[in-house]
Design a protein around this motif. Structure first.
Motif, PDB file in Angstrom:
ATOM      1  N   THR A  37       1.165  -1.363  -0.080  1.00 44.80           N
ATOM      2  CA  THR A  37       0.124  -0.214   0.010  1.00 44.80           C
ATOM      3  C   THR A  37       0.903   1.848  -0.063  1.00 44.80           C
ATOM      4  O   THR A  37       2.710   0.981  -0.126  1.00 44.80           O
ATOM      5  N   PRO A  38       0.270   2.519  -0.357  1.00 44.04           N
ATOM      6  CA  PRO A  38       1.362   3.446  -0.558  1.00 44.04           C
ATOM      7  C   PRO A  38       1.822   3.714   0.745  1.00 44.04           C
ATOM      8  O   PRO A  38       2.781   4.283   0.966  1.00 44.04           O
ATOM      9  N   GLU A  39       1.126   3.570   1.851  1.00 43.26           N
ATOM     10  CA  GLU A  39       1.766   3.595   3.086  1.00 43.26           C
ATOM     11  C   GLU A  39       2.667   3.549   4.081  1.00 43.26           C
ATOM     12  O   GLU A  39       3.440   2.949   4.044  1.00 43.26           O
ATOM     13  N   ILE A  40       2.463   1.933   3.072  1.00 42.61           N
ATOM     14  CA  ILE A  40       3.728   0.642   3.528  1.00 42.61           C
ATOM     15  C   ILE A  40       5.346   1.080   3.347  1.00 42.61           C
ATOM     16  O   ILE A  40       5.789   1.726   3.120  1.00 42.61           O
ATOM     17  N   ALA A  41       4.868   1.457   2.096  1.00 45.21           N
ATOM     18  CA  ALA A  41       6.241   1.710   0.431  1.00 45.21           C
ATOM     19  C   ALA A  41       6.242   3.614   1.084  1.00 45.21           C
ATOM     20  O   ALA A  41       7.834   3.875   1.729  1.00 45.21           O
ATOM     21  N   ALA A  42       5.271   4.154   1.772  1.00 42.86           N
ATOM     22  CA  ALA A  42       6.263   5.352   2.249  1.00 42.86           C
ATOM     23  C   ALA A  42       6.727   5.081   3.792  1.00 42.86           C
ATOM     24  O   ALA A  42       8.524   5.707   4.205  1.00 42.86           O
ATOM     25  N   GLU A  43       6.423   3.883   4.432  1.00 46.33           N
ATOM     26  CA  GLU A  43       7.034   3.925   5.704  1.00 46.33           C
ATOM     27  C   GLU A  43       8.227   3.321   5.499  1.00 46.33           C
ATOM     28  O   GLU A  43       9.361   3.505   6.082  1.00 46.33           O
ATOM     29  N   CYS A  44       8.294   2.248   4.573  1.00 46.16           N
ATOM     30  CA  CYS A  44       9.573   1.433   4.054  1.00 46.16           C
ATOM     31  C   CYS A  44      10.704   2.677   3.496  1.00 46.16           C
ATOM     32  O   CYS A  44      11.767   2.536   4.189  1.00 46.16           O
ATOM     33  N   ALA A  45      10.244   3.892   2.849  1.00 46.07           N
ATOM     34  CA  ALA A  45      11.069   3.973   2.564  1.00 46.07           C
ATOM     35  C   ALA A  45      11.464   5.523   3.724  1.00 46.07           C
ATOM     36  O   ALA A  45      13.139   6.023   3.329  1.00 46.07           O
ATOM     37  N   ALA A  46      11.185   5.572   5.103  1.00 44.49           N
ATOM     38  CA  ALA A  46      11.226   6.312   5.469  1.00 44.49           C
ATOM     39  C   ALA A  46      11.880   6.126   6.645  1.00 44.49           C
ATOM     40  O   ALA A  46      13.167   7.089   7.496  1.00 44.49           O
ATOM     41  N   THR A  47      12.115   4.724   6.990  1.00 41.69           N
ATOM     42  CA  THR A  47      13.096   4.495   7.787  1.00 41.69           C
ATOM     43  C   THR A  47      14.446   4.516   7.748  1.00 41.69           C
ATOM     44  O   THR A  47      15.494   3.740   6.928  1.00 41.69           O
ATOM     45  N   GLU A  48      15.108   4.541   9.062  1.00 41.42           N
ATOM     46  CA  GLU A  48      16.249   4.175   8.661  1.00 41.42           C
ATOM     47  C   GLU A  48      16.582   3.833   9.663  1.00 41.42           C
ATOM     48  O   GLU A  48      16.493   3.509  10.997  1.00 41.42           O
ATOM     49  N   VAL A  49      18.238   2.882   9.190  1.00 41.08           N
ATOM     50  CA  VAL A  49      18.248   2.017   9.827  1.00 41.08           C
ATOM     51  C   VAL A  49      20.315   2.012   9.363  1.00 41.08           C
ATOM     52  O   VAL A  49      20.613   2.224   8.244  1.00 41.08           O
ATOM     53  N   PRO A  50      20.982   1.120  10.276  1.00 39.56           N
ATOM     54  CA  PRO A  50      22.844   1.570  10.398  1.00 39.56           C
ATOM     55  C   PRO A  50      22.477   0.983   9.176  1.00 39.56           C
ATOM     56  O   PRO A  50      22.294   0.098   8.826  1.00 39.56           O
ATOM     57  N   GLY A  51      23.902   1.793   8.253  1.00 41.49           N
ATOM     58  CA  GLY A  51      24.297   1.426   6.612  1.00 41.49           C
ATOM     59  C   GLY A  51      23.103   1.549   5.728  1.00 41.49           C
ATOM     60  O   GLY A  51      23.619   1.033   5.001  1.00 41.49           O
ATOM     61  N   HIS A  52      21.502   2.367   6.101  1.00 39.54           N
ATOM     62  CA  HIS A  52      21.441   2.405   5.000  1.00 39.54           C
ATOM     63  C   HIS A  52      21.014   3.542   4.755  1.00 39.54           C
ATOM     64  O   HIS A  52      20.217   3.682   5.728  1.00 39.54           O
ATOM     65  N   ALA A  53      20.824   4.153   3.837  1.00 37.47           N
ATOM     66  CA  ALA A  53      20.018   5.538   3.720  1.00 37.47           C
ATOM     67  C   ALA A  53      18.395   5.307   3.840  1.00 37.47           C
ATOM     68  O   ALA A  53      17.827   4.250   3.320  1.00 37.47           O
ATOM     69  N   LYS A  54      17.907   6.317   3.972  1.00 35.12           N
ATOM     70  CA  LYS A  54      16.798   6.278   3.194  1.00 35.12           C
ATOM     71  C   LYS A  54      15.909   6.415   2.070  1.00 35.12           C
ATOM     72  O   LYS A  54      16.883   7.415   1.673  1.00 35.12           O
ATOM     73  N   GLY A  55      14.876   5.941   1.934  1.00 36.74           N
ATOM     74  CA  GLY A  55      14.410   6.283   0.784  1.00 36.74           C
ATOM     75  C   GLY A  55      15.026   4.240  -0.269  1.00 36.74           C
ATOM     76  O   GLY A  55      15.436   3.606   0.602  1.00 36.74           O
ATOM     77  N   ILE A  56      13.895   4.838  -1.387  1.00 38.11           N
ATOM     78  CA  ILE A  56      14.371   2.822  -1.934  1.00 38.11           C
ATOM     79  C   ILE A  56      14.763   3.777  -3.744  1.00 38.11           C
ATOM     80  O   ILE A  56      14.105   3.758  -4.279  1.00 38.11           O
ATOM     81  N   PRO A  57      15.886   2.197  -3.459  1.00 39.60           N
ATOM     82  CA  PRO A  57      16.187   2.823  -4.711  1.00 39.60           C
ATOM     83  C   PRO A  57      16.140   3.148  -5.760  1.00 39.60           C
ATOM     84  O   PRO A  57      15.046   1.869  -5.953  1.00 39.60           O
ATOM     85  N   ASP A  58      16.031   3.413  -7.188  1.00 41.03           N
ATOM     86  CA  ASP A  58      14.797   3.192  -8.042  1.00 41.03           C
ATOM     87  C   ASP A  58      15.640   1.206  -8.867  1.00 41.03           C
ATOM     88  O   ASP A  58      14.263   1.398  -9.451  1.00 41.03           O
ATOM     89  N   ASN A  59      16.843   1.120  -8.996  1.00 42.48           N
ATOM     90  CA  ASN A  59      17.108  -0.459  -8.971  1.00 42.48           C
ATOM     91  C   ASN A  59      16.340  -1.609  -7.583  1.00 42.48           C
ATOM     92  O   ASN A  59      16.251  -2.414  -8.422  1.00 42.48           O
TER      93      ASN A  59
END
Length: 82
Positions: A37-59
């Motif tokens: 859902t758009p809400e789940i995608a947005a939450e995944c994209a906004a989540t910061e974890v060590p060694g991982h930038a915010k967002g979902i790369p295009d690939n």
């Protein structure tokens, strides 16, 4: 590249078919799942974890897989490991 078909959602119908394959050459799991859902995608994209930038790369993509497919994912993990 020939994918090894492992299995499909046991509750699949005519329109839904989450599926698991193994790419033995690349030693990767290949998963087909539902779009989040758009809400789940947005939450995944906004989540910061060590060694991982915010967002979902295009690939990359976020997908959803039903828990009833855990057995198939385990089978795929066994097939991809040496």
């Amino acid at each position: 590249m020939a994918l090894l078909f492992v299995g499909i959602d046991p509750n699949t119908g005519d329109r839904q078919s989450p599926t698991v394959w193994v790419d033995r050459e690349r030693r990767e799991l290949v998963l087909q799942g539902w779009k989040p859902t758009p809400e789940i995608a947005a939450e995944c994209a906004a989540t910061e974890v060590p060694g991982h930038a915010k967002g979902i790369p295009d690939n990359e993509a976020v997908i959803r897989i039903p828990a009833r497919m855990v057995r198939l994912i385990r089978e795929a993990c066994d097939a991809v490991e040496p």
